[in-house]
Design a protein around this motif. Sequence first.
Motif, mmCIF file in Angstrom:
data_model
loop_
_atom_site.group_PDB
_atom_site.id
_atom_site.type_symbol
_atom_site.label_atom_id
_atom_site.label_comp_id
_atom_site.label_asym_id
_atom_site.label_seq_id
_atom_site.Cartn_x
_atom_site.Cartn_y
_atom_site.Cartn_z
ATOM 1 N N ALA A 1 0.833 -1.205 0.000
ATOM 2 C CA ALA A 1 0.000 0.000 0.000
ATOM 3 C C ALA A 1 0.870 1.258 0.000
ATOM 4 N N ALA A 2 1.981 1.224 0.739
ATOM 5 C CA ALA A 2 2.889 2.378 0.770
ATOM 6 C C ALA A 2 3.531 2.600 -0.600
ATOM 7 N N VAL A 3 3.948 1.516 -1.254
ATOM 8 C CA VAL A 3 4.549 1.635 -2.589
ATOM 9 C C VAL A 3 3.507 2.159 -3.586
ATOM 10 N N GLY A 4 2.283 1.632 -3.506
ATOM 11 C CA GLY A 4 1.229 2.108 -4.388
ATOM 12 C C GLY A 4 0.930 3.581 -4.171
ATOM 13 N N HIS A 5 0.898 4.004 -2.908
ATOM 14 C CA HIS A 5 0.648 5.413 -2.597
ATOM 15 C C HIS A 5 1.759 6.293 -3.177
ATOM 16 N N TRP A 6 3.001 5.853 -3.027
ATOM 17 C CA TRP A 6 4.137 6.614 -3.585
ATOM 18 C C TRP A 6 4.025 6.725 -5.103
ATOM 19 N N TYR A 7 3.687 5.629 -5.763
ATOM 20 C CA TYR A 7 3.582 5.647 -7.225
ATOM 21 C C TYR A 7 2.472 6.596 -7.684
ATOM 22 N N LEU A 8 1.326 6.529 -7.055
ATOM 23 C CA LEU A 8 0.197 7.364 -7.466
ATOM 24 C C LEU A 8 0.472 8.838 -7.186
ATOM 25 N N GLN A 9 1.122 9.122 -6.062
ATOM 26 C CA GLN A 9 1.472 10.514 -5.784
ATOM 27 C C GLN A 9 2.492 11.036 -6.789
ATOM 28 N N THR A 10 3.447 10.194 -7.157
ATOM 29 C CA THR A 10 4.488 10.606 -8.100
ATOM 30 C C THR A 10 3.909 10.924 -9.473
ATOM 31 N N HIS A 11 2.930 10.116 -9.908
ATOM 32 C CA HIS A 11 2.417 10.254 -11.268
ATOM 33 C C HIS A 11 1.121 11.061 -11.370
ATOM 34 N N PHE B 1 2.017 -1.275 -13.814
ATOM 35 C CA PHE B 1 2.660 -1.166 -12.499
ATOM 36 C C PHE B 1 1.778 -1.755 -11.406
ATOM 37 N N LEU B 2 0.489 -1.438 -11.423
ATOM 38 C CA LEU B 2 -0.409 -1.918 -10.374
ATOM 39 C C LEU B 2 -0.539 -3.440 -10.409
ATOM 40 N N LEU B 3 -0.629 -4.007 -11.609
ATOM 41 C CA LEU B 3 -0.692 -5.471 -11.715
ATOM 42 C C LEU B 3 0.613 -6.098 -11.248
ATOM 43 N N GLY B 4 1.741 -5.503 -11.634
ATOM 44 C CA GLY B 4 3.031 -6.037 -11.187
ATOM 45 C C GLY B 4 3.171 -5.975 -9.678
ATOM 46 N N LEU B 5 2.731 -4.860 -9.090
ATOM 47 C CA LEU B 5 2.782 -4.727 -7.632
ATOM 48 C C LEU B 5 1.903 -5.778 -6.970
ATOM 49 N N ALA B 6 0.715 -6.022 -7.532
ATOM 50 C CA ALA B 6 -0.183 -7.031 -6.963
ATOM 51 C C ALA B 6 0.437 -8.419 -7.026
ATOM 52 N N PRO C 1 -12.908 -18.382 -5.178
ATOM 53 C CA PRO C 1 -13.422 -17.007 -5.048
ATOM 54 C C PRO C 1 -12.353 -15.944 -5.303
ATOM 55 N N LEU C 2 -11.093 -16.231 -4.928
ATOM 56 C CA LEU C 2 -10.042 -15.233 -5.118
ATOM 57 C C LEU C 2 -9.748 -14.996 -6.592
ATOM 58 N N VAL C 3 -9.647 -16.063 -7.373
ATOM 59 C CA VAL C 3 -9.387 -15.905 -8.806
ATOM 60 C C VAL C 3 -10.555 -15.207 -9.482
ATOM 61 N N ALA C 4 -11.774 -15.648 -9.163
ATOM 62 C CA ALA C 4 -12.955 -15.006 -9.748
ATOM 63 C C ALA C 4 -13.020 -13.531 -9.359
ATOM 64 N N GLY C 5 -12.765 -13.229 -8.099
ATOM 65 C CA GLY C 5 -12.812 -11.848 -7.645
ATOM 66 C C GLY C 5 -11.726 -10.988 -8.271
ATOM 67 N N GLY C 6 -10.517 -11.557 -8.409
ATOM 68 C CA GLY C 6 -9.429 -10.806 -9.022
ATOM 69 C C GLY C 6 -9.736 -10.437 -10.462
ATOM 70 N N LEU C 7 -10.240 -11.401 -11.229
ATOM 71 C CA LEU C 7 -10.588 -11.135 -12.628
ATOM 72 C C LEU C 7 -11.739 -10.128 -12.718
ATOM 73 N N PHE C 8 -12.711 -10.256 -11.817
ATOM 74 C CA PHE C 8 -13.841 -9.322 -11.807
ATOM 75 C C PHE C 8 -13.362 -7.903 -11.528
ATOM 76 N N CYS C 9 -12.432 -7.752 -10.591
ATOM 77 C CA CYS C 9 -11.942 -6.415 -10.234
ATOM 78 C C CYS C 9 -11.090 -5.814 -11.352
ATOM 79 N N VAL C 10 -10.338 -6.644 -12.070
ATOM 80 C CA VAL C 10 -9.611 -6.133 -13.239
ATOM 81 C C VAL C 10 -10.604 -5.612 -14.274
ATOM 82 N N GLY C 11 -11.702 -6.354 -14.456
ATOM 83 C CA GLY C 11 -12.739 -5.892 -15.375
ATOM 84 C C GLY C 11 -13.342 -4.567 -14.941
ATOM 85 N N LEU C 12 -13.587 -4.409 -13.650
ATOM 86 C CA LEU C 12 -14.102 -3.131 -13.138
ATOM 87 C C LEU C 12 -13.142 -1.990 -13.453
ATOM 88 N N TYR C 13 -11.872 -2.239 -13.222
ATOM 89 C CA TYR C 13 -10.851 -1.215 -13.460
ATOM 90 C C TYR C 13 -10.830 -0.804 -14.931
#
Length: 217
Positions: A43-53, A76-81, A122-134
Amino acid sequence: MKPATDPLAQLTEIRAIMERSSRFLSLSGLSGVGAGVVALAGAAVGHWYLQTHFGTRGFLRLMEGSEADRQAALPFLLGLAVVMIALALLVAFYFTWRRAAQEGRTLWDAPARRLALSLAIPLVAGGLFCVGLYLRGAASFVVPGLLLFYGLALLNASKYTLDEIRLLGLTQMGLGLVAVLLPGWGLIFFALGFGLGHIGYGLVMYNRYERAPRPTL
């Protein structure tokens, strides 16, 4: 004469044997602590990336920004995940393997396989669903979706392991529902659920099941 057998003791022993054969009870609390630390670092790395860009309101700007912005941030977000998931799994494997070895149990037995499968679906289904939302522009629902699907996965898996997993699942689902109402706080809810939630659960489980009792004077 042989001493009389205590029926209650026999029933307790039979119940313990049945639990060991149907539930994976070697899940280590330290694995939860480690996964929580990984989530907070992510979460800290993600926050730094989003603030930077995207500036000081990086997370909110990403959600409200253009499709081009979301596409640019996606690798970047997928790689971080992926890195976070890999590190969390490695930590969980190490501490759970260590506890199973101390207890003389096999790590990858039938209950462990059922536990892994009930979590994975549920985790795989949820992960794919959330990528679709994004990708569809509903980025504000990604963190709530992750928390909700993870909570459902924990509830689904709780019947194959320690009962406290159910409470952690309900906590994640509750945070996910609240996060829907506060979309700009997504990273905070991510840190609360996946970070502090895991650390708190792990410490409780470690003190309850793994910590050696203090010697009495």
